[in-house]
Structures are given as structure tokens and as C-alpha cells.
Motif scaffolding. Structure first.
Motif, mmCIF file in Angstrom:
data_model
loop_
_atom_site.group_PDB
_atom_site.id
_atom_site.type_symbol
_atom_site.label_atom_id
_atom_site.label_comp_id
_atom_site.label_asym_id
_atom_site.label_seq_id
_atom_site.Cartn_x
_atom_site.Cartn_y
_atom_site.Cartn_z
ATOM 1 N N LEU A 109 43.444 39.988 36.066
ATOM 2 C CA LEU A 109 42.222 39.460 35.843
ATOM 3 C C LEU A 109 41.624 39.625 37.094
ATOM 4 N N GLY A 110 42.011 39.363 38.431
ATOM 5 C CA GLY A 110 41.415 39.406 39.610
ATOM 6 C C GLY A 110 41.074 40.842 39.880
ATOM 7 N N GLU A 111 41.925 41.647 39.333
ATOM 8 C CA GLU A 111 41.612 43.052 39.624
ATOM 9 C C GLU A 111 40.581 43.618 38.805
ATOM 10 N N LEU A 112 40.142 43.056 37.667
ATOM 11 C CA LEU A 112 39.100 43.376 36.941
ATOM 12 C C LEU A 112 37.732 42.661 37.582
ATOM 13 N N TYR A 113 37.712 41.489 38.037
ATOM 14 C CA TYR A 113 36.563 40.909 38.876
ATOM 15 C C TYR A 113 36.259 42.067 39.955
#
Length: 393
Positions: free
Chosen positions: A139-143
Motif C-alpha cells: 500500500l505504501g508503494e501504491l501511495y
């Protein structure tokens, strides 16, 4: 600052000297680049020690921005602009119906419907389901791929909200305490509800009324020499090295979570307003009942941070709840601290911190510039041990 001798406000000078010895030892041992420590009681500064910094040094306060942003939003609450239970999507429609991440990678993941919409209360208490872009998770990568909350970029708060529309939540709103970008959205709510840029609202409602002349989102040319150097922890001696972390130019992204710089004087004035029930020197920023509301535990079911917190942040000790912008001491025994119940506090990524005790009318501020803050996290508990021991009336 209104100075006094420690004994005039029920503090022991000898015991406050232990505070000087403690903090200076960290510098002498090569652990911190410098320290500034301030202790005030009944609104008067009884202890101010600078070691490696000047009294008017400007510091990056990072997450100590959060309480200021939260106060700004609550000034609008006092005008009836919103209710805490309102869905955030009523004001930021792009966030309506956001699903929850249900597993996978940043390239291939599943989602499920959220149990409910996030509310304004969720943003203020970090139960929104939003994370930080720095998290090393899918999810951090998606951010990062969507350009969410890029403080160094050229996007503003409105753009980050739009970009969040393409990213799922980490959990059902209200179910977990996650240290993320919730307070950035507090800043965006301030803009939408007031019709002003976030920095203009802060200046109008907090900085100018309180005389916080050196607090803002950047440092101007005339003051750049006052900005403390930032460092990261390192091996060897000294145990830190320079960190390229400029704040000398204006920024498009006005982060309510971590964007401000300030001074000891300015943050003392902000805290004095809170301890004064929302008023300082005849200027009222908040009503006393609103301050009381902000500084009680709002976590679901009276939970503590460490009971429903799934990600770290500045502090996750037992015995602490979370209010509307602050950690709040609930149980001294569980917290294993002498801090008075009702004490509220927070810190920043460069190892800054403060705590304020309404019961003792006591404020303690610690400023330095070392990242990450967890490098010497125990100093925050050591500060409490000494400062509360100095209260002798």
C-alpha cells in the motif's frame, strides 16, 4: 518569554539542573548535535537551556505540526462548520466509498468494501485507514506510485486527495490506529471549510493572534541562518551525519502532518494557549471546553494506542490514549511513568517532543534535529522523570 526563577512557580532549581546534565550528556557523548530544553509552569519559563543552539534557532518540528493543524480545524468546529461524526466524503467527495486493501502486491491486489466511511473524528485520531507514503508495504508503494503526499513535489493538498481516490484504505475506518497522512487531510478540510489556503488560515487563526512570528512552512532568506542543521543517525563519532533536508523555499504541499518549522518561543506560546484553556494574553483561539474535548482519549472503546495501533509513529507506549491531535496519558501504572493522568504530548521525526500537564500547569519542550526519532526514544521518558520530580509544591 516571561521568565522566572524556578522557586517562584513551585519548581526545584536543583532538580531542573539534572535536566541540563541529562540533555547535555547526549551532546557530549556525540549522540545529538545540540539540545534546547524549556520548562514552563503557570505560563512562566523557569528553565531554558541551549547547548549547540541559540534561543531563537528555528527547528523543523515535523509531527509537532499535527496539534497545530488539529487546533486550526477545531476553530472551524466551534463555528459549526462540521461535526466530528460527519463523513469526510461530505467535504472531500473523491474519498467516498473507498475500499479496503485485502491482500496482494502493488501490481496485483484485492479489495473489499469498507465497513463504513471515514469521519472527521477518524482523521483527528488517526483511525481513518490512511497510512504514510514511507511505509515499505504494497500500500505504501501504491501511495508513492500515485504521488500521494509528496512533500517535495509540486502538488498541493487538493491533488493528494484526488490521488487518494485511486488507492484503497489499509483497514476499516475506526478499527485501527495508523500513523499516516490523516492530518494532511485535516489541512485540506481546513481549506475546503474556510475557503482559504491552509497556511493563510493558520496565520489568521493561530500564528498572528499568538505572536508566533517564526512559525511557517518555510524559512525566508532573512532567517535562513537561524535554521538548525538536520542530521541522521550514523555509526562512529559523532553518531550523526548531515541530512539534506531544506526548508528554505516555499512549498506547494502544505503538510498538516509534518510541514512546519518553529522556535522554542513560538511553540511555548502555542502550548501556553492550550494550558490557558484556549486563551493567551487576552487572545482567545479556542473555547476551554473545546480544549478539554481535544485532550481526552477518543480511541474506540477507550482503547490505548498500543492496543489498536498497527504501525509505530512517534510513540506507542502502554497507558496512552489519543485525543484530537495528541497522545493522552490514561494510566500511569500501565505507562510506567510519573506523568500526571491527562498529560498530552507529541513529538517529531527529528527527535523533538513536548508534553503538557493541565493538572500541574506544566509544559516541557525538547528540541534537537536528529532522524529517526526512535534513535534515542528513551530521552522522552527521562525528561518526564526529571521534570515531574522538579514539581515540589
Amino acid at each position: 518569554m516571561n521568565r522566572c526563577e524556578p522557586g517562584e512557580v513551585g519548581l526545584s532549581a536543583d532538580r531542573l539542573a539534572d535536566l541540563t546534565r541529562l540533555t547535555r550528556r547526549y551532546v557530549d557523548e556525540g549522540k545529538l548535535p545540540g539540545v534546547l530544553t524549556l520548562v514552563a509552569r503557570h505560563g512562566r519559563v523557569a528553565h531554558l537551556d541551549t547547548y549547540g543552539y541559540a534561543e531563537d534557532t528555528i527547528f523543523r518540528i515535523y509531527s509537532m505540526t499535527k496539534p497545530i493543524a488539529s487546533v486550526a480545524l477545531m476553530t472551524l468546529y466551534e463555528q459549526g462548520a462540521f461535526l466530528l461524526e460527519d463523513p469526510v466524503a461530505d467535504y472531500l467527495p473523491a474519498l467516498r466509498g473507498r475500499p479496503v486493501f485485502a491482500g496482494g502486491t502493488a501490481d496485483h491486489y484485492e479489495v473489499r468494501p469498507a465497513a463504513r466511511e471515514m469521519t472527521v473524528l477518524d482523521l483527528l485520531r488517526h483511525t481513518s485507514g490512511l497510512i504514510a507514503r514511507s511505509y515499505r508495504t504494497p500500500l505504501g508503494e501504491l501511495y508513492r506510485r500515485h504521488g500521494v503526499a509528496d512533500m517535495a513535489g509540486d502538488s498541493d493538498l487538493a491533488a493528494t486527495v484526488d490521488r487518494l481516490a485511486g488507492v484503497p484504505l489499509a483497514c476499516d475506518p475506526g478499527s485501527e490506529w495508523i500513523y499516516g497522512i490523516s492530518t494532511d487531510l485535516v489541512g485540506r478540510l481546513c481549506e475546503v471549510l474556510s475557503g482559504q489556503r491552509f497556511d493563510d488560515l493558520l496565520a489568521e487563526r493561530i500564528f498572528r493572534p499568538l505572536g508566533m512570528t517564526a512559525t511557517g512552512f518555510s524559512v525566508g532568506p532573512a532567517d535562513k541562518d537561524r535554521l538548525a542543521a538536520a542530521y541522521r543517525a550514523a555509526d562512529g563519532m559523532p553518531r550523526y551525519e548531515p541530512l539534506d533536508d531544506p526548508y528554505e523555499s516555499s512549498r506547494a504541499y502544505l503538510s498538516g502532518a509534518a510541514g512546519l518549522v518553529s522556535t522554542a518561543r513560538d511553540y511555548h506560546r502555542f502550548a501556553s494557549m492550550l494550558l490557558g484553556g484556549g486563551e493567551l494574553d487576552g487572545v482567545r483561539v479556542l473555547g476551554p471546553r473545546t480544549v478539554d474535548l481535544m485532550t481526552i482519549n477518543h480511541l474506540p472503546g477507550g482503547a490505548e494506542i498500543n492496543q489498536i495501533g498497527t504501525h509505530g509513529g512517534e510513540t506507542r507506549p502502554a497507558g496512552h490514549g489519543f485525543g484530537l491531535g495528541f497522545a493522552v496519558v490514561q494510566d500511569r501504572a500501565r505507562a510506567e511513568t510519573v506523568a500526571t493522568p491527562g498529560e498530552y504530548s507529541w513529538g517529531g521525526a527529528l527527535s523533538t517532543c513536548f508534553f503538557a500537564s493541565p493538572a500541574d500547569d506544566l509544559f516541557v519542550l525538547f528540541l534537537t534535529q536528529l532522524r529517526p526519532s526512535a534513535t534515542y526514544l528513551r530521552i522522552r521518558r527521562e525528561l518526564r522523570s526529571i521534570a515531574y520530580a522538579a514539581v515540589v509544591d
